[in-house]
Design a protein around this motif. Structure first.
Motif, PDB file in Angstrom:
ATOM      1  N   MET A 168       0.853  -1.192   0.000  1.00 15.46           N
ATOM      2  CA  MET A 168       0.000   0.000   0.000  1.00 15.46           C
ATOM      3  C   MET A 168       0.891   1.246   0.000  1.00 15.46           C
ATOM      4  O   MET A 168       1.869   1.326   0.747  1.00 15.46           O
ATOM      5  CB  MET A 168      -0.892   0.008   1.244  1.00 15.46           C
ATOM      6  N   SER A 169       0.535   2.200  -0.822  1.00 14.16           N
ATOM      7  CA  SER A 169       1.353   3.400  -0.924  1.00 14.16           C
ATOM      8  C   SER A 169       1.201   4.281   0.303  1.00 14.16           C
ATOM      9  O   SER A 169       0.197   4.208   1.036  1.00 14.16           O
ATOM     10  CB  SER A 169       0.955   4.204  -2.169  1.00 14.16           C
ATOM     11  N   THR A 170       2.201   5.142   0.501  1.00 13.74           N
ATOM     12  CA  THR A 170       2.140   6.096   1.609  1.00 13.74           C
ATOM     13  C   THR A 170       0.955   7.037   1.454  1.00 13.74           C
ATOM     14  O   THR A 170       0.271   7.363   2.433  1.00 13.74           O
ATOM     15  CB  THR A 170       3.452   6.904   1.671  1.00 13.74           C
ATOM     16  N   GLU A 171       0.673   7.456   0.230  1.00 23.32           N
ATOM     17  CA  GLU A 171      -0.462   8.345  -0.014  1.00 23.32           C
ATOM     18  C   GLU A 171      -1.775   7.671   0.367  1.00 23.32           C
ATOM     19  O   GLU A 171      -2.650   8.300   0.968  1.00 23.32           O
ATOM     20  CB  GLU A 171      -0.492   8.775  -1.477  1.00 23.32           C
ATOM     21  N   GLN A 172      -1.896   6.376   0.053  1.00 29.52           N
ATOM     22  CA  GLN A 172      -3.136   5.649   0.410  1.00 29.52           C
ATOM     23  C   GLN A 172      -3.286   5.580   1.929  1.00 29.52           C
ATOM     24  O   GLN A 172      -4.380   5.788   2.474  1.00 29.52           O
ATOM     25  CB  GLN A 172      -3.114   4.238  -0.180  1.00 29.52           C
ATOM     26  N   GLN A 173      -2.205   5.291   2.623  1.00 33.96           N
ATOM     27  CA  GLN A 173      -2.243   5.244   4.090  1.00 33.96           C
ATOM     28  C   GLN A 173      -2.676   6.582   4.667  1.00 33.96           C
ATOM     29  O   GLN A 173      -3.481   6.645   5.605  1.00 33.96           O
ATOM     30  CB  GLN A 173      -0.864   4.846   4.629  1.00 33.96           C
ATOM     31  N   HIS A 174      -2.148   7.677   4.104  1.00 35.29           N
ATOM     32  CA  HIS A 174      -2.495   9.003   4.592  1.00 35.29           C
ATOM     33  C   HIS A 174      -3.971   9.314   4.345  1.00 35.29           C
ATOM     34  O   HIS A 174      -4.639   9.909   5.203  1.00 35.29           O
ATOM     35  CB  HIS A 174      -1.604  10.056   3.924  1.00 35.29           C
ATOM     36  N   ARG A 175      -4.478   8.930   3.181  1.00 35.90           N
ATOM     37  CA  ARG A 175      -5.897   9.180   2.892  1.00 35.90           C
ATOM     38  C   ARG A 175      -6.809   8.478   3.893  1.00 35.90           C
ATOM     39  O   ARG A 175      -7.766   9.056   4.410  1.00 35.90           O
ATOM     40  CB  ARG A 175      -6.228   8.692   1.476  1.00 35.90           C
ATOM     41  N   GLU A 176      -6.491   7.229   4.164  1.00 37.93           N
ATOM     42  CA  GLU A 176      -7.317   6.468   5.097  1.00 37.93           C
ATOM     43  C   GLU A 176      -7.221   7.049   6.508  1.00 37.93           C
ATOM     44  O   GLU A 176      -8.244   7.170   7.211  1.00 37.93           O
ATOM     45  CB  GLU A 176      -6.886   5.004   5.090  1.00 37.93           C
ATOM     46  N   ALA A 177      -6.014   7.403   6.921  1.00 40.65           N
ATOM     47  CA  ALA A 177      -5.831   7.960   8.269  1.00 40.65           C
ATOM     48  C   ALA A 177      -6.524   9.306   8.407  1.00 40.65           C
ATOM     49  O   ALA A 177      -7.136   9.604   9.449  1.00 40.65           O
ATOM     50  CB  ALA A 177      -4.340   8.089   8.584  1.00 40.65           C
ATOM     51  N   ARG A 178      -6.464  10.140   7.363  1.00 40.18           N
ATOM     52  CA  ARG A 178      -7.100  11.465   7.425  1.00 40.18           C
ATOM     53  C   ARG A 178      -8.616  11.325   7.535  1.00 40.18           C
ATOM     54  O   ARG A 178      -9.263  12.084   8.264  1.00 40.18           O
ATOM     55  CB  ARG A 178      -6.713  12.284   6.187  1.00 40.18           C
ATOM     56  N   LEU A 179      -9.176  10.358   6.825  1.00 44.16           N
ATOM     57  CA  LEU A 179     -10.625  10.154   6.913  1.00 44.16           C
ATOM     58  C   LEU A 179     -11.021   9.762   8.336  1.00 44.16           C
ATOM     59  O   LEU A 179     -11.974  10.305   8.897  1.00 44.16           O
ATOM     60  CB  LEU A 179     -11.065   9.061   5.931  1.00 44.16           C
ATOM     61  N   THR A 180     -10.272   8.837   8.915  1.00 44.33           N
ATOM     62  CA  THR A 180     -10.576   8.424  10.291  1.00 44.33           C
ATOM     63  C   THR A 180     -10.532   9.623  11.235  1.00 44.33           C
ATOM     64  O   THR A 180     -11.434   9.815  12.063  1.00 44.33           O
ATOM     65  CB  THR A 180      -9.579   7.349  10.765  1.00 44.33           C
ATOM     66  N   GLU A 181      -9.509  10.444  11.107  1.00 49.87           N
ATOM     67  CA  GLU A 181      -9.371  11.583  12.007  1.00 49.87           C
ATOM     68  C   GLU A 181     -10.499  12.595  11.817  1.00 49.87           C
ATOM     69  O   GLU A 181     -10.979  13.192  12.783  1.00 49.87           O
ATOM     70  CB  GLU A 181      -8.007  12.256  11.807  1.00 49.87           C
ATOM     71  N   ARG A 182     -10.941  12.774  10.577  1.00 47.31           N
ATOM     72  CA  ARG A 182     -12.064  13.696  10.338  1.00 47.31           C
ATOM     73  C   ARG A 182     -13.343  13.188  10.998  1.00 47.31           C
ATOM     74  O   ARG A 182     -14.094  13.961  11.590  1.00 47.31           O
ATOM     75  CB  ARG A 182     -12.305  13.865   8.825  1.00 47.31           C
ATOM     76  N   VAL A 183     -13.588  11.892  10.898  1.00 47.83           N
ATOM     77  CA  VAL A 183     -14.808  11.336  11.507  1.00 47.83           C
ATOM     78  C   VAL A 183     -14.708  11.406  13.034  1.00 47.83           C
ATOM     79  O   VAL A 183     -15.668  11.785  13.711  1.00 47.83           O
ATOM     80  CB  VAL A 183     -15.041   9.889  11.036  1.00 47.83           C
TER      81      VAL A 183
END
Length: 298
Positions: free
Chosen positions: A1-16
């Protein structure tokens, strides 16, 4: 999994998670933030597919459709996932030699018949007679007079009275301890039975190779002023299902000897059983304080 994909998923969690920051109730805020983190972690850990997500929604929808005033499929789901038992464990902290709690189950009803000491809860339910006796004390060993004991169980065919749908009241009742904290009553010898498995939870068990069977048990609900309410069972020593109870309710301390008695063995109260065999069990109950300052002998 790319670093960008990891960041996208983590950012979504933090927003929720952050969306709950302004929740006025601090406990609700804590629960929702933690639930969101764990739920998102699960989705990311197993890489949940959209098809699997749709199947999960369909499963929960069907569980809702099955649930009515006589059947609670969501409690059943909680039970088979061990969530019910874990909640019981968290909320009944070990205290001295207090009797361990276990799951409540879906078949308790209010308004059970009152029986005298030495009375019979069977009410016509099929099964072998069983003499149950014991005492209720606190953790200091003092007898608890006037404790209310609710008892209920399945019949020999594996059904509780409420499962028949004909308004019968059988294999349940309540009684009160005597001045020495003693209790005694007739019940029926517990036998194994399956939890309802004709719905989505049953299909889940089948798909995962698990049995719907519960180990043989007798339910107790014990209440007394100033002491912690106890919801528990006792289980039959030697039952082949003790290690595979479908709702994880078995505690080693709750496994008891149900001594088998031949028909010609006199009963403790002189009752004539008409030539039937019977069983006998002793269960001494210890209640923790209602609001202990700290666990004793953890």
């Amino acid at each position: 999994m790319s670093t960008e994909q990891q960041h996208r998923e983590a950012r979504l969690t933090e927003r929720v998670v952050a969306s709950f920051d302004a929740t006025p109730d601090p406990r609700l805020r804590e629960v929702m933030r933690s639930l969101t983190r764990h739920l998102h972690d699960f989705v990311r850990e197993v890489r949940l597919t959209e098809r699997e997500w749709q199947q999960a929604i369909a499963f929960l929808t069907e569980a809702g459709h099955v649930t009515d005033e006589r059947r609670q499929e969501f409690i059943l789901l909680s039970d088979v996932l061990g969530a019910s038992m874990q909640t019981v464990t968290v909320n009944n902290e070990a205290y001295g030699d207090a009797t361990e709690a276990t799951v409540f189950g879906p078949f308790f009803t209010d308004g059970s018949p009152a029986i005298p000491l030495g009375g019979d809860i069977a009410g016509g339910a099929a099964g072998e007679p069983c003499w149950v006796s014991g005492t209720v004390t606190d953790t200091a060993g003092n007898p608890v007079a006037g404790a209310r004991i609710e008892v209920w169980e399945a019949d020999d065919d594996g059904f509780y009275d409420v499962q028949y749908g004909d308004d019968r009241v059988a294999a349940r009742g309540h009684l009160v301890t005597d001045a020495a904290g003693g209790f005694r009553f007739w019940a029926i010898t517990p036998t194994p039975y399956p939890i309802p498995h004709d719905g989505p939870v049953g299909r889940l068990l089948a798909a995962t190779g698990r049995s719907p069977m519960r180990a043989s048990h007798l339910h107790f609900l014990v209440t007394a002023p100033g002491l912690r309410t106890l919801v528990t069972h006792i289980f039959v020593r030697g039952d082949a299902l003790l290690d595979s109870d479908s709702v994880f309710g078995v505690r080693d301390s709750l496994v008891k000897d149900f001594a088998r008695r031949p028909p010609d063995r006199p009963t403790p109260d002189g009752r004539d059983l008409g030539g039937r065999p019977w069983s006998q069990v002793r269960f001494d109950i210890v209640l923790a304080p209602a609001n202990p300052a700290a666990p004793a002998n953890p």
